[in-house]
Design a protein around this motif. Structure first.
Motif, short mmCIF file in Angstrom:
data_model
loop_
_atom_site.label_atom_id
_atom_site.label_comp_id
_atom_site.label_asym_id
_atom_site.label_seq_id
_atom_site.Cartn_x
_atom_site.Cartn_y
_atom_site.Cartn_z
N UNK A 1 0.76 -1.32 0.08
CA UNK A 1 -0.02 -0.15 -0.04
C UNK A 1 0.63 1.47 0.02
N UNK A 2 1.95 1.20 0.83
CA UNK A 2 2.88 2.55 0.95
C UNK A 2 3.64 2.74 -0.31
N UNK A 3 4.54 1.58 -0.48
CA UNK A 3 5.70 1.63 -1.26
C UNK A 3 5.26 1.59 -2.82
N UNK A 4 4.36 0.56 -3.10
CA UNK A 4 4.07 0.27 -4.29
C UNK A 4 2.72 0.60 -4.93
N UNK A 5 1.69 0.65 -4.39
CA UNK A 5 0.31 0.97 -4.75
C UNK A 5 -0.28 2.45 -4.51
N UNK A 6 -0.79 2.54 -3.43
CA UNK A 6 -1.53 3.77 -3.12
C UNK A 6 -0.84 4.87 -2.76
N UNK A 7 0.34 4.82 -2.20
CA UNK A 7 0.96 6.07 -1.56
C UNK A 7 1.64 6.85 -2.91
N UNK A 8 2.44 6.12 -3.66
CA UNK A 8 2.95 6.78 -4.95
C UNK A 8 2.12 7.51 -5.65
N UNK A 9 0.65 6.99 -5.85
CA UNK A 9 -0.20 7.82 -6.57
C UNK A 9 -0.69 8.98 -5.76
N UNK A 10 -0.88 8.91 -4.59
CA UNK A 10 -1.31 9.96 -3.56
C UNK A 10 -0.42 10.87 -3.50
N UNK A 11 0.90 10.58 -3.56
CA UNK A 11 1.98 11.62 -3.48
C UNK A 11 2.09 12.38 -4.73
N UNK A 12 1.88 11.75 -6.05
CA UNK A 12 2.08 12.56 -7.10
C UNK A 12 0.83 13.46 -7.22
N UNK A 13 -0.33 12.95 -7.04
CA UNK A 13 -1.62 13.41 -7.39
C UNK A 13 -2.25 14.63 -6.32
N UNK A 14 -1.76 14.13 -5.19
CA UNK A 14 -2.44 15.06 -3.96
C UNK A 14 -1.22 15.94 -3.52
N UNK A 15 -0.29 15.18 -2.77
CA UNK A 15 0.71 15.72 -2.24
C UNK A 15 1.56 16.89 -3.19
N UNK A 16 1.67 16.36 -4.35
CA UNK A 16 2.33 17.20 -5.24
C UNK A 16 1.36 17.71 -6.30
N UNK B 1 5.77 5.60 -12.35
CA UNK B 1 6.28 5.81 -13.61
C UNK B 1 4.56 5.62 -14.62
N UNK B 2 3.84 4.54 -14.01
CA UNK B 2 2.60 4.76 -14.58
C UNK B 2 1.59 6.04 -14.59
N UNK B 3 1.95 6.62 -13.41
CA UNK B 3 1.33 7.73 -13.24
C UNK B 3 1.65 9.01 -14.14
N UNK B 4 3.03 8.83 -14.35
CA UNK B 4 3.76 9.74 -15.36
C UNK B 4 3.05 9.33 -16.70
N UNK B 5 2.76 8.35 -17.20
CA UNK B 5 2.43 7.83 -18.49
C UNK B 5 0.89 7.86 -18.78
N UNK B 6 0.16 8.42 -17.54
CA UNK B 6 -1.14 8.50 -17.33
C UNK B 6 -2.05 7.36 -17.65
N UNK B 7 -1.32 6.35 -16.93
CA UNK B 7 -2.11 4.95 -16.96
C UNK B 7 -3.14 5.00 -15.74
N UNK C 1 -0.46 20.00 -8.79
CA UNK C 1 -0.25 21.25 -9.60
C UNK C 1 1.19 21.20 -10.02
N UNK C 2 1.94 20.06 -9.85
CA UNK C 2 3.28 20.06 -10.24
C UNK C 2 3.16 19.11 -11.60
N UNK C 3 4.31 19.43 -12.46
CA UNK C 3 4.49 18.75 -13.60
C UNK C 3 4.76 17.08 -13.03
N UNK C 4 4.20 16.19 -13.84
CA UNK C 4 4.05 14.80 -13.34
C UNK C 4 5.70 14.26 -13.09
N UNK C 5 6.55 14.79 -13.83
CA UNK C 5 8.00 14.34 -13.89
C UNK C 5 8.66 14.85 -12.83
#
Length: 469
Positions: free
Chosen positions: A43-58, A290-296, A60-64
């Motif tokens: 949940x934290x390292x692989x699945x939920x948190x990385x997406x939450x980090x990119x889309x919520x914590x970050x 990486x998948x989030x960056x590619x808009x999967x 407004x930022x560029x995905x890269x």
């Protein structure tokens, strides 16, 4: 321990449990920690948190940019653990405190994951700090967890016990991730806020509750290890008697460094593992960001990670059986060949289906390859110094979590995309596989046994191992 008593203990679990490597209470309790901590990994390292980090914590930022910051937070956490691990491993051996230190780092991991509940939109600094702390807590606890393995499992059990732990980890991590996915995707089913017009706090509540659930799960299912697995006694530490434990630990650590040349095959295995596990760790840690960056699609990614867990259950046991047929080394090499194909597919990935295919392939080889690496290394080292040698193993494992994410961050900044880094991972598998081919397993196991026989204070396991083990 008498032969009759040992036979009675081994028969307690029945034929099936014996074949799985789970026929004694201490073996099952040890393996349950994989069940417990895999919730954090999933949940934290692989699945939920990385997406939450990119889309919520970050937000407004560029995905890269988000990917780069996540990679750097991962790298920093791994560097800290890598520096601490050998010192802590030596201290644990000197003071017979493997379980106590495991508990302390478990507490740090629990605090960090539970505190992720308070991460909201734009809180990327808080998210990074807590992610670093969670990585330190989890990965430092693995040092002492892994070091307990050669003290509870005999030579003829160790591959099966190690792969059984990974298989249980897939079950535990997968079950909680399935529950997390259900309430994130359908919050109304669980009485959580849903529908249009939600506030930011309401919209992010399901994911934040998922982080809290990890801490609870991790705590509850760690209890069997502390209740059932015995603390190994101090071994081979007479020459350090009377010294302060910290001073003695540094002395033992320096001695272990010198003794690595006596474990030539173990050292070569460490070097191979450093390189090929860097590739494995990079795929595990960076796949979702990486998948989030590619808009999967995020739901597809989490569901795919969930699929990894349940594909991995039978495949982990399969690798344990495969090791008995092909040998441990050949089984690991087979896994590295599959990982090379995964990198090629990942470079060309563009659709949800591509991500799903990758998930299935990772599930086939991930648990078995890593479990057999752990058990192979355990068979090449003396039990009397398991904490220290697994401290070095942890250094290698954590440095294997440094270079890949760092490579991602550098290539990301240089090219504006992480695709090139995916192909770069293939090099880790090729070089690591070549070094693994050079490991003489039989010679390494013979030298490790001789070391234990010459040790003035062998562990109880050394006395109970069967002559043919």
């Amino acid at each position: 321990m008498s032969e009759d008593h040992r036979a009675t203990r081994e028969g307690d679990g029945g034929g099936l449990l014996r074949r799985l490597g789970l026929n004694r209470p201490e073996l099952r309790a040890w393996a349950m920690y994989d069940w417990a901590n895999s919730a954090m990994v999933c949940t934290i390292i692989t699945a939920v948190f990385p997406i939450y980090y990119s889309e919520v914590a970050c937000a407004g930022m560029d995905p890269k940019t988000a990917s780069g910051r996540y990679a750097m937070a991962t790298t920093l956490g791994m560097v800290i653990v890598a520096v601490m691990s050998p010192i802590l491993g030596a201290y644990a051996d000197q003071t017979a405190s493997k379980k106590r230190l495991l508990g302390r780092f478990l507490a740090l991991g629990l605090f960090a994951t539970a505190s992720m509940f308070f991460i909201h939109t734009g809180d990327w600094i808080l998210a990074s700090i807590l992610f670093i702390l969670a990585n330190i807590g989890a990965n430092a606890s693995f040092v002492f967890y892994d070091a307990l393995l050669p003290h509870i499992a005999r030579d003829d059990e160790i591959d099966r016990v190690s792969t059984a732990g990974y298989a249980l980890g897939y079950v535990g991590g997968g079950l909680l991730l399935a529950l997390n996915l259900a309430w994130i995707r359908f919050p109304g089913w669980f009485g959580l806020p849903s529908g249009p017009g939600l506030t930011e706090a309401q919209a992010t509540l399901p994911a934040r509750l998922a982080f809290v659930s990890v801490a609870i799960w991790w705590l509850v299912f760690s209890i069997p290890l502390f209740r059932r697995v015995p603390e190994p006694p101090v071994s081979g530490g007479e020459r350090w008697a009377g010294l302060h434990p910290v001073r003695a630990s540094f002395g033992r650590l320096a001695e272990t460094g010198r003794h690595l040349r006596r474990c030539r095959q173990g050292f070569l295995m460490l070097l191979a593992f450093l390189i090929y596990n860097d590739g494995i760790g990079t795929i595990i840690r960076m796949a979702t960001i990486y998948g989030t960056e590619l808009k999967i699609n995020s739901t597809v990614m989490i569901a795919s990670i969930l699929l990894v867990q349940f594909v991995g259950i039978p495949c982990s046991f399969l690798f344990g059986s495969l090791a008995g047929t092909l040998g441990v080394k050949r089984s690991i090499l087979l896994g590295l060949v599959v990982y090379t194909g995964i990198c090629v597919i990942g470079y060309n990935m563009s659709t949800n289906r591509d991500f799903l295919i990758l998930a299935v392939l990772v599930g086939v080889v991930q648990g078995g390859t890593q479990a057999l690496s752990r058990s192979l290394f355990a068979s090449l080292i003396p039990r009397s110094k398991s904490g220290e040698f697994f401290g070095f193993f942890a250094v290698v494992e954590k440095f294997a979590g440094i270079f890949g994410p760092a490579m991602f961050a550098i290539i990301n900044m240089a090219s504006g995309s992480s695709r090139g880094a995916i192909l770069g991972v293939i090099g880790f598998f090729l070089v690591g596989g070549f070094l693994l081919l050079m490991v003489d397993v039989e010679e390494g196991q013979r030298l490790a046994k001789e070391w234990d026989l010459n040790d003035a204070a062998p562990t109880p396991l050394a006395a109970t191992a069967s002559p043919g083990a």
